[in-house]
Design an enzyme around this catalytic site. Structure first.
Site, PDB file in Angstrom:
ATOM      1  N   ASP A   1       2.861   0.745 -32.678  1.00  0.00           N
ATOM      2  CA  ASP A   1       2.730   1.881 -33.602  1.00  0.00           C
ATOM      3  C   ASP A   1       3.235   3.191 -32.988  1.00  0.00           C
ATOM      4  OD1 ASP A   1       2.009   3.042 -36.042  1.00  0.00           O
ATOM      5  OD2 ASP A   1       0.023   3.607 -35.297  1.00  0.00           O
TER       6      ASP A   1
ATOM      7  N   ASN B   1       2.721  -2.570 -45.213  1.00  0.00           N
ATOM      8  CA  ASN B   1       3.881  -1.723 -44.936  1.00  0.00           C
ATOM      9  C   ASN B   1       4.911  -1.703 -46.077  1.00  0.00           C
ATOM     10  OD1 ASN B   1       3.787  -2.376 -41.344  1.00  0.00           O
ATOM     11  ND2 ASN B   1       3.046  -0.573 -42.453  1.00  0.00           N
TER      12      ASN B   1
HETATM   13  C1  IPE Z   1       0.164  -1.035 -38.167  1.00  0.00           C
HETATM   14  O1  IPE Z   1       0.643   0.255 -38.162  1.00  0.00           O
HETATM   15  C2  IPE Z   1       1.249  -1.999 -38.542  1.00  0.00           C
HETATM   16  C3  IPE Z   1       2.312  -2.176 -37.565  1.00  0.00           C
HETATM   17  C4  IPE Z   1       2.402  -1.580 -36.407  1.00  0.00           C
HETATM   18  C5  IPE Z   1       3.326  -3.109 -37.933  1.00  0.00           C
HETATM   19  P1  IPE Z   1       0.533   1.195 -39.426  1.00  0.00           P
HETATM   20  O2  IPE Z   1       1.228   2.455 -39.072  1.00  0.00           O
HETATM   21  O3  IPE Z   1       1.018   0.483 -40.633  1.00  0.00           O
HETATM   22  O4  IPE Z   1      -1.038   1.409 -39.555  1.00  0.00           O
HETATM   23  P2  IPE Z   1      -1.856   2.569 -40.250  1.00  0.00           P
HETATM   24  O5  IPE Z   1      -1.262   2.786 -41.608  1.00  0.00           O
HETATM   25  O6  IPE Z   1      -1.720   3.792 -39.382  1.00  0.00           O
HETATM   26  O7  IPE Z   1      -3.266   2.078 -40.271  1.00  0.00           O
HETATM   27  C1  IPE Z   2       5.084   1.295 -36.472  1.00  0.00           C
HETATM   28  O1  IPE Z   2       5.421   2.632 -36.422  1.00  0.00           O
HETATM   29  C2  IPE Z   2       6.156   0.458 -37.110  1.00  0.00           C
HETATM   30  C3  IPE Z   2       5.774  -0.122 -38.421  1.00  0.00           C
HETATM   31  C4  IPE Z   2       4.623   0.014 -38.971  1.00  0.00           C
HETATM   32  C5  IPE Z   2       6.789  -0.881 -39.096  1.00  0.00           C
HETATM   33  P1  IPE Z   2       5.125   3.608 -37.634  1.00  0.00           P
HETATM   34  O2  IPE Z   2       6.313   3.609 -38.542  1.00  0.00           O
HETATM   35  O3  IPE Z   2       3.848   3.274 -38.285  1.00  0.00           O
HETATM   36  O4  IPE Z   2       5.040   4.993 -36.881  1.00  0.00           O
HETATM   37  P2  IPE Z   2       4.023   6.162 -37.203  1.00  0.00           P
HETATM   38  O5  IPE Z   2       2.647   5.606 -37.110  1.00  0.00           O
HETATM   39  O6  IPE Z   2       4.344   6.635 -38.594  1.00  0.00           O
HETATM   40  O7  IPE Z   2       4.304   7.182 -36.164  1.00  0.00           O
HETATM   41 MG    MG Z   3       1.924   3.894 -37.920  1.00  0.00          MG
END
Ligand code: IPE
Ligand code: IPE
Ligand code: MG
Length: 246
Positions: free
Chosen positions: A28, A76
């Site tokens: 993340d 997602n």
């Molecule tokens: C969790 O991250 C999913 C992945 C890293 C693939 P998210 O960014 O989707 O989680 P939330 O929305 O902050 O809980």
């Molecule tokens: C994790 O990074 C990747 C996926 C969930 C696909 P994020 O895209 O959630 O990055 P932040 O949390 O918005 O910084």
């Molecule tokens: Mg995220």
């Protein structure tokens, strides 16, 4: 390898003779990494894919048996279509390159999650990667794609209910249930690492995380390095795991 281990040991952190068998990572912070640099979120995902390559190779080299990473959740899909398709394209690119390097890397790749809704080209690459992987015995890397812990549990519950209806009275045991999860036959993660500063599981490995040690760090995934994974492992090695006992 021996020299490498010696150097690492002298750093006084990781005990390479006592590694966790299974490490899971919630990758993340890609979006925030990009935002901080005035770049589009997709640039963060591209950098995150590079980090994954580095960390997976490192885990294989030090002898981790299982690495499970959260790449795309069932939630997602709520993101803007442009971002979703950019992520799918990056996954395609990653797998295409991974297939080319597989003979050299010999990493066994598996996929957790329902791949049906994924773009057809990506699905094909996943099938090809899984097929080649059956020949490898070393480190197993599980990529969670369109994965959700609740979805996984509901699927397993349905399968158990079907077996129960067919007369299997033990269909709902812990062991029987686990066999219907994507993670069937592999040990639960010893440690779950979440970079990016959030302290939640976000629907990751809900069943399997029952006794996992949870490690959170502010470091954003694209900045995550071998030092960060060493720190996590070393922290893990100081935990006392009681599993409800004393
Ligand atoms: C969790 O991250 C999913 C992945 C890293 C693939 P998210 O960014 O989707 O989680 P939330 O929305 O902050 O809980
Ligand atoms: C994790 O990074 C990747 C996926 C969930 C696909 P994020 O895209 O959630 O990055 P932040 O949390 O918005 O910084
Ligand atoms: Mg995220």
């Amino acid at each position: 390898m021996r020299l490498f281990r010696k150097i690492k040991k002298e750093a006084g952190e990781v005990d390479f003779g006592n590694l966790p068998r299974h490490i899971a990572i919630i990758m993340d912070g890609n979006g925030r990494w990009a935002k901080k640099r005035g770049l589009p979120r997709t640039a963060g995902h591209a950098e995150g894919a590079e980090t994954f390559r580095t960390i997976a190779t490192y885990c294989k080299d030090i002898g981790i048996e299982y690495l499970t990473v959260y790449a795309f959740s069932t939630e997602n899909w709520k993101r803007p279509p442009d971002e979703v398709s950019a992520i799918m394209n990056l996954l395609e690119k990653y797998l295409y390159e991974a297939i080319e390097r597989m003979e050299r890397d010999r990493v066994k790749m598996k996929f957790f999650g329902d791949i049906e809704p994924l773009p057809p080209k990506l699905k094909k690459l996943i099938e090809r990667t899984s097929e080649i992987s059956t020949h490898y015995k070393g480190c197993q890397v599980n990529i969670c794609l369109n994965y959700g812990g609740r979805d996984e549990i509901l699927r397993a519950a349905k399968r158990c209910a079907e077996n129960y209806a067919k007369g299997d009275s033990a269909a709902f045991s812990d062991e029987a249930f686990s066999k219907h999860l994507w993670s069937a036959d592999i040990p639960d993660p010893d440690i779950i690492i979440r970079p990016g500063g959030e302290m939640r599981l976000s629907n990751f490995l809900l069943w399997q995380s029952a006794y996992s040690e949870l490690y959170f760090t502010e470091t954003l995934w694209p900045d995550f390095s071998k030092v960060d994974i060493d720190n996590a492992i070393s922290w893990f090695q100081h935990r006392e795991r009681r599993y409800g006992g004393v």
